[in-house]
Design an enzyme around this catalytic site. Structure first.
Site, PDB file in Angstrom:
ATOM      1  CE1 TYR A 203     -15.171  77.479  -1.789  1.00 48.80           C
ATOM      2  CE2 TYR A 203     -12.978  76.780  -1.171  1.00 48.80           C
ATOM      3  CZ  TYR A 203     -14.281  77.007  -0.840  1.00 48.80           C
ATOM      4  OH  TYR A 203     -14.698  76.747   0.446  1.00 48.80           O
ATOM      5  CD  GLU A 204     -15.442  73.388  -6.364  1.00 47.15           C
ATOM      6  OE1 GLU A 204     -15.715  73.037  -7.527  1.00 47.15           O
ATOM      7  OE2 GLU A 204     -14.529  72.868  -5.707  1.00 47.15           O
ATOM      8  N   GLY A 205     -15.681  77.744  -9.407  1.00 53.30           N
ATOM      9  CA  GLY A 205     -16.211  78.677 -10.396  1.00 53.30           C
ATOM     10  C   GLY A 205     -16.544  79.986  -9.718  1.00 53.30           C
TER      11      GLY A 205
END
Length: 582
Positions: A432-434
């Protein structure tokens, strides 16, 4: 499953990362005693309040019924205590009710939070990101009525990007915003994977939502950012009726069970524009960049938790004969490979911690350094290090948690020991978060090209000087040689990446990020070893063998990674899925 916040390790890493100099130049009202007091208090809170909830929260999880989410048992009370004690407001600006402390100190505190209870830490982590976005792009009304309550922790924040058909490709999102005729908007659509999208731990939840107007340009250029709160915020700051948004369900996940990951529905939800129309992606990147560094620290935290448990188990579990002293049965800590594994875990934790804290110190300098030139220089290096801090540190989190299971042996595969939970929890960090692949592409495609590579060149020059300083000590000469070889490998790979932009460099982006992280991690450990070398304190002296082990087991492989970076994209294009499938 006991946990003790590693306050001394964190304080040392902060100082080596330059926090002391930062405080002296930009926070003259802050002294060393106050810094120590904050870290000690955070250690006590995370150890005594958050850590005991971790196992039970994983077993019980959050629950969902009738469009409402209830936090895991004990989490709501713990969150309210977290907010009441001021942990949510550490680095926020005083004008919004914050304490105005360095961002790096906040990261240090949040490492302890994530280590104690990663599922809990995700709630205030996303609130911090919302604070960043509204601080920079919020309207006067939002800064007056919403921002102070996010800073205090009375309300929490979320980030609403992903949709079923639009993950990392935000150009495909379809959530729409329609003007309501009164200066506001109504949102229609569905968002998925919304961390702490609903819960009962706070009075209100502030959703930052990406959506597009009916007449917006296609693609990412037509995305705007909106604020939609769970309950209406009236002009006097009181709460009004419930908004037309709710959690349709929560996901059943591999890990972080106590963090409710929600499917959020918006059916005419009242919303306000944040920032400028059609600039939503740029505004949201403020949140995303803040969250990415926090996720890097999260990787350090879960690695620390897994390491502590593995070390305690190794010292308690007896089997076989000691390699040192011959005692039988002996703790498995006295088996050389177990001790080597634990040392490697510890070395990688310290390296990742140092990278994240160094990035946090740079973030403070980028805001507060005395000259425009100094601020620009700090910002450029911060930007370079952020994808490395996020990706390399979360990979370390997974690796160390996996090694923690290995140290436990068969008992690590059994849920009751708790080692498996750390491995399950850690696995989300690289996603997550890229995803870490996206971080690698960001590093290779955007950050590396800053100043035609001059930002990385300057860092490599500094690392080379540190390697030379190591060779001046007989007990660190070999480590210095390994670090120098690693720096040269990174320089060669950097030159190749800059000369082969596009598909070739994209194909080498992930091994390039790993190489950069490995070498910069060695640089961090080298600085720590040099800082500790003059001390006769055994705790400080332990930094030297950690560097030597890291140099032999990690930096020794750096030259070989250059081939992985430069092998080119031809084979990737030529190979067929059928060949891969066999």
């Amino acid at each position: 499953m006991t946990f003790r916040a590693p306050v001394r390790d964190i304080a040392f890493a902060l100082n080596v990362a330059g926090h002391g100099d930062l405080v002296e130049t930009s926070f003259p009202e802050l002294d060393a005693d106050t810094v120590a007091a904050v870290l000690d208090a955070a250690g006590a809170f995370t150890t005594e309040v958050l850590a005991p909830l971790n196992w039970a929260g994983d077993q019980a999880g959050a629950s969902h019924a009738d469009g409402k989410v209830t936090a895991a048992p004990g989490f709501a009370d713990a969150y309210r205590a977290f907010a009441e004690q001021g942990w949510n407001s550490l680095s926020a600006e005083a004008e919004h009710g914050g304490q105005g402390l360095p961002k790096a100190m906040e990261l240090a505190v949040f490492e302890m939070v994530h280590a104690a209870n990663m599922a809990f830490g995700l709630c205030p982590m996303l609130t911090q990101a919302a604070i960043e976005a509204l601080s920079q792009h919020g309207t006067a009304r939002q800064k007056r009525l919403v921002l102070p309550r996010l800073v205090s922790g009375e309300w929490t924040g979320t980030m609403n990007l992903t949709e079923p058909q639009a993950g990392s490709d935000l150009a495909a999102l379809t959530t729409r915003a329609e003007p309501d005729g009164n200066g506001g908007y109504k949102l229609y659509g569905q968002k998925i994977f919304i961390t702490w999208g609903d819960h009962d731990a706070a009075d209100n939840i502030c959703h930052l939502v990406l959506a597009r107007l009916p007449d917006a340009p296609p693609g990412v250029k037509g995305i705007s950012l909106f604020l939609a709160t769970k309950r209406a915020v009236l002009d006097d700051g009181t709460l009004g009726e419930a908004n037309r948004l709710w959690a349709a369900s929560i996901e059943h996940k591999l890990g972080i069970h106590a963090s409710p990951t929600c499917v959020m529905m918006f059916d005419g939800a009242q919303a306000e524009l944040v920032g400028e129309l059609n600039q939503g992606l740029a505004h949201m990147f403020v949140m995303m960049n803040a969250a990415r560094l926090q996720v890097g620290v999260e990787g350090v935290g879960i690695a620390e938790r897994a390491f502590q448990q593995a070390l305690a188990y190794a010292q308690d579990r007896t089997q076989g004969k000691s390699a040192w002293g011959g005692a039988s049965p002996a703790p498995i800590y006295d088996h050389p490979d177990v001790r080597r594994t634990l040392m490697l875990m510890k070395a990688k934790i310290e390296a990742a911690r140092g990278i994240c804290f160094m990035t946090g110190v740079l973030a403070d300098h980028a805001r507060l350094a005395p000259t425009p030139e100094a601020r620009a220089s700090a910002k450029a290096r911060q930007d370079l290090l952020t994808p490395i801090a996020k990706a390399w540190s979360t990979d370390v989190g997974v690796e160390v948690a996996s090694l923690g299971v290995q140290v436990h042996g068969g008992m690590g595969f059994i849920e009751e020991t708790g080692a498996a939970q750390h491995y399950r929890d850690a696995r989300i960090g690289p996603i997550y978060e890229g995803t870490n692949g996206i971080q690698a592409l960001d590093l290779a495609g955007r950050k590396l090209s800053m100043g035609e590579g001059s930002v990385m060149d300057a860092l490599c020059a500094e690392m080379a000087m540190t390697a030379e300083a190591l060779t001046e000590r007989a007990d660190l000469t070999e480590a210095g040689r390994r670090l120098a070889e690693g720096v040269r490998a990174l320089e060669a790979a950097t030159d190749w990446m800059l000369q082969n932009r596009g598909t070739p460099s994209a194909a080498g982006a992930t091994p390039y990020l790993k190489l950069a992280g490995d070498v910069i991690g060695g640089f961090v450990l080298a600085r720590q070893a040099l800082a500790a070398a003059a001390s006769d304190d055994p705790w400080m002296q332990a930094r030297l063998p950690l560097l030597r082990l890291y140099a032999g087991q990690v930096l020794a492989g750096a030259p070989g990674l250059v081939a992985a970076v430069t092998q080119g994209a031809g084979d990737l294009e030529a190979v067929s899925a059928l060949a891969l499938a066999g």
